[in-house]
Design a protein around this motif. Structure first.
Motif, PDB file in Angstrom:
ATOM      1  N   GLY A 159       0.789  -1.239   0.000  1.00  0.00           N
ATOM      2  CA  GLY A 159       0.000   0.000   0.000  1.00  0.00           C
ATOM      3  C   GLY A 159       0.808   1.269   0.000  1.00  0.00           C
ATOM      4  N   ILE A 160       2.006   1.258  -0.599  1.00  0.00           N
ATOM      5  CA  ILE A 160       2.849   2.446  -0.614  1.00  0.00           C
ATOM      6  C   ILE A 160       2.111   3.634  -1.234  1.00  0.00           C
ATOM      7  N   THR A 161       2.225   4.780  -0.592  1.00  0.00           N
ATOM      8  CA  THR A 161       1.658   6.011  -1.148  1.00  0.00           C
ATOM      9  C   THR A 161       2.734   7.030  -1.487  1.00  0.00           C
ATOM     10  N   ARG A 162       3.856   6.990  -0.755  1.00  0.00           N
ATOM     11  CA  ARG A 162       4.943   7.940  -1.010  1.00  0.00           C
ATOM     12  C   ARG A 162       6.282   7.212  -0.971  1.00  0.00           C
ATOM     13  N   ALA A 163       7.208   7.712  -1.769  1.00  0.00           N
ATOM     14  CA  ALA A 163       8.556   7.151  -1.793  1.00  0.00           C
ATOM     15  C   ALA A 163       9.556   8.282  -1.870  1.00  0.00           C
ATOM     16  N   SER A 164      10.707   8.084  -1.242  1.00  0.00           N
ATOM     17  CA  SER A 164      11.772   9.075  -1.278  1.00  0.00           C
ATOM     18  C   SER A 164      13.030   8.416  -1.829  1.00  0.00           C
ATOM     19  N   LEU A 165      13.533   8.949  -2.944  1.00  0.00           N
ATOM     20  CA  LEU A 165      14.701   8.375  -3.605  1.00  0.00           C
ATOM     21  C   LEU A 165      15.925   9.238  -3.367  1.00  0.00           C
ATOM     22  N   GLY A 166      17.006   8.618  -2.920  1.00  0.00           N
ATOM     23  CA  GLY A 166      18.271   9.329  -2.785  1.00  0.00           C
ATOM     24  C   GLY A 166      18.898   9.534  -4.150  1.00  0.00           C
ATOM     25  N   VAL A 167      19.198  10.774  -4.486  1.00  0.00           N
ATOM     26  CA  VAL A 167      19.877  11.106  -5.751  1.00  0.00           C
ATOM     27  C   VAL A 167      21.213  11.776  -5.445  1.00  0.00           C
ATOM     28  N   GLN A 168      21.175  12.854  -4.676  1.00  0.00           N
ATOM     29  CA  GLN A 168      22.332  13.643  -4.232  1.00  0.00           C
ATOM     30  C   GLN A 168      22.963  14.419  -5.388  1.00  0.00           C
ATOM     31  N   SER A 169      23.633  13.738  -6.319  1.00  0.00           N
ATOM     32  CA  SER A 169      24.268  14.415  -7.457  1.00  0.00           C
ATOM     33  C   SER A 169      24.464  13.408  -8.589  1.00  0.00           C
ATOM     34  N   PHE A 170      24.292  13.881  -9.821  1.00  0.00           N
ATOM     35  CA  PHE A 170      24.562  13.035 -10.986  1.00  0.00           C
ATOM     36  C   PHE A 170      25.953  13.296 -11.567  1.00  0.00           C
ATOM     37  N   ASP A 171      26.716  14.188 -10.955  1.00  0.00           N
ATOM     38  CA  ASP A 171      28.059  14.504 -11.441  1.00  0.00           C
ATOM     39  C   ASP A 171      28.995  13.336 -11.112  1.00  0.00           C
TER      40      ASP A 171
END
Length: 450
Positions: A159-171
């Motif tokens: 039943g996930i409603t929200r997710a948080s993805l770690g990105v930080q930097s694409f460099d």
């Protein structure tokens, strides 16, 4: 922007004010017995929030400030999950009923390090112990590098409603310097799989002030990320505290920017996201206009807790797992940070509280002021809740730090309204600190203010 103000205030180390008082005020005077009493007093009619801490990762990101353990083996994780489920049952038994739940947040570490079957088993344990229904928000922090299709499907089943993805930097240069190699393609794939699983709101975490980071690379990352159209962004400044997080010693301090460079990166990211259609929310969050975070900000219904800005308005937060912090009407309670001691206590049938803090009425007043400043950039002292008042010296001429900010135009008074100047909103933590009665105590270490 006045470079001298950035230099002088931006290099100050201040709390992020996700709680007040902040964790350095916690003491061992609050133990399992006190926490048990507080749990037994949780109001039956008010839904609570749950936070579950999963303190394991497969590799260490050198910028990390979280409580986590690196393991390539599954056995420690399985042992921990057994204890975590025991704690859920123990807390529910202490409350004495199947308490209704409004929000659940899985943090870490990497919560999705566990298998899909283990995650579904854990959520089934929660459902058996607490009142979890169709309106309960379920949020999970995710490492896009390791999220499988099967795990995304399990999150959907739960039943996930929200997710948080770690990105930080694409460099690539920054990624190498922080020991986190992550492609845009990996991130986009994770986002797509989470959308298919039913996540209504997805957040990306970005960081500025990382080693070798520049304004240009910060803008490039923000543009790439915004093109994927997550619903929210959280943009944090890197907190370099190698005395407390020894793995941060692997970061080359000579490659870190000064306060002026950090501020330039933060504002460049903000401008890029706003140009892409996101609205600036509070100090460091951004959201699409239709996202619930934007709507809450419009109605001055934004809140701030250990996960940052949130729409969660539950007055009780129950923490599960090693180092997890709970917030109840009476105060804060934190579990033992050491996984072994936490596990031994829970396995023996005892709550694992190792420290906490009992709130005074003055603490509650100051917490209210600080939260409204952090969320709304203003506080109307004439509209405070009944019984909420501070001594005149706390808000008047005797509050010398506040008077200094007034003199420099960082804040202004209009009647009973104290407002942070729009141009200086990045210093809202500095403004909030004027109402922190414990700031400056020995041993407290925090992130820089900008």
């Amino acid at each position: 922007m006045n470079a001298e103000i950035i230099r002088r205030y931006g290099e100050s180390r201040l709390p992020r004010y996700t709680s007040y008082p902040t964790a350095p005020r916690f003491s061992a005077s609050i133990g399992a017995g006190t926490y048990r009493d507080w749990l037994m007093a949780v109001p039956q009619a008010e839904p609570v929030s749950l936070y579950l801490h999963v303190p394991f990762c497969r590799s260490m990101c050198w910028y990390c400030g979280c409580h986590t353990t690196i393991t390539q083996k599954d056995a420690p994780i399985l042992d921990y999950l057994t204890v975590l489920k025991q704690e859920i049952g123990l807390v529910a038994k202490t409350i004495g009923r199947r308490q209704e739940v409004s929000d659940i947040h899985f943090g870490g570490g990497t919560p999705t390090i566990i298998t899909p079957e283990e995650f579904l088993d854990l959520t089934a344990t929660l459902t058996a112990a607490f009142g979890i229904g169709a309106t309960t928000e379920l949020a999970v922090e995710i490492d896009p590098r390791t999220l499988t299709v099967e795990m995304a499907e399990a999150l959907g089943t739960a039943g996930i409603t929200r997710a948080s993805l770690g990105v930080q930097s694409f460099d690539p240069k920054v990624q190498k310097a922080i020991n986190r190699i992550q492609s845009a393609e990996q991130t986009a794939t994770a986002l797509s799989n989470l959308r298919k699983a039913g996540a209504r709101s997805v957040n990306f975490d970005l960081i500025y002030g990382l080693p070798h980071q520049t304004v240009e690379s910060a803008i490039d990352t923000a543009r790439i990320a915004a093109a994927m159209r997550p619903d929210r962004f959280a943009v944090f400044g890197y907190a370099h505290v190698p005395a407390f997080k020894k793995h941060q010693r692997l970061i080359d301090t000579a490659a870190l920017g000064d306060a002026h460079e950090r501020h330039a990166q933060a504002e460049a990211i903000a401008a890029t996201l706003c140009e892409a259609g996101y609205r600036r929310i509070g100090l460091d969050h951004f959201a699409l206009p239709e996202d619930q975070l934007s709507i809450a900000a419009d109605h001055r219904a934004l809140h701030r807790n250990f996960q940052g800005y949130t729409t969660d308005n539950a007055s009780t937060l129950i923490g599960f797992g090693s180092s997890a912090i709970g917030r109840l009407a009476e105060g804060y309670a934190q579990n033992d940070v050491a996984i072994g001691r936490y596990a031994n206590l829970i396995s023996s049938g005892e709550l694992a509280t190792s420290k906490g803090y009992r709130l005074t009425q003055e603490d509650r007043v100051r917490a209210f002021i600080i939260e409204r400043l952090m969320c709304d950039f203003q506080i109307d002292f004439a509209a405070m809740p009944d019984g909420f008042a501070l001594p005149d010296e706390s808000i008047g001429a005797d509050n010398l730090p506040l008077q200094g900010l007034l003199a420099e135009g960082i804040v202004n008074w209009r009647g009973d309204m104290l407002t942070v100047d729009t141009e200086h909103r990045f210093l809202v933590r500095t403004v909030a600190s004027c109402f922190d009665a414990y700031l400056g105590e020995a041993g407290r270490t925090h992130a820089t203010a900008a």
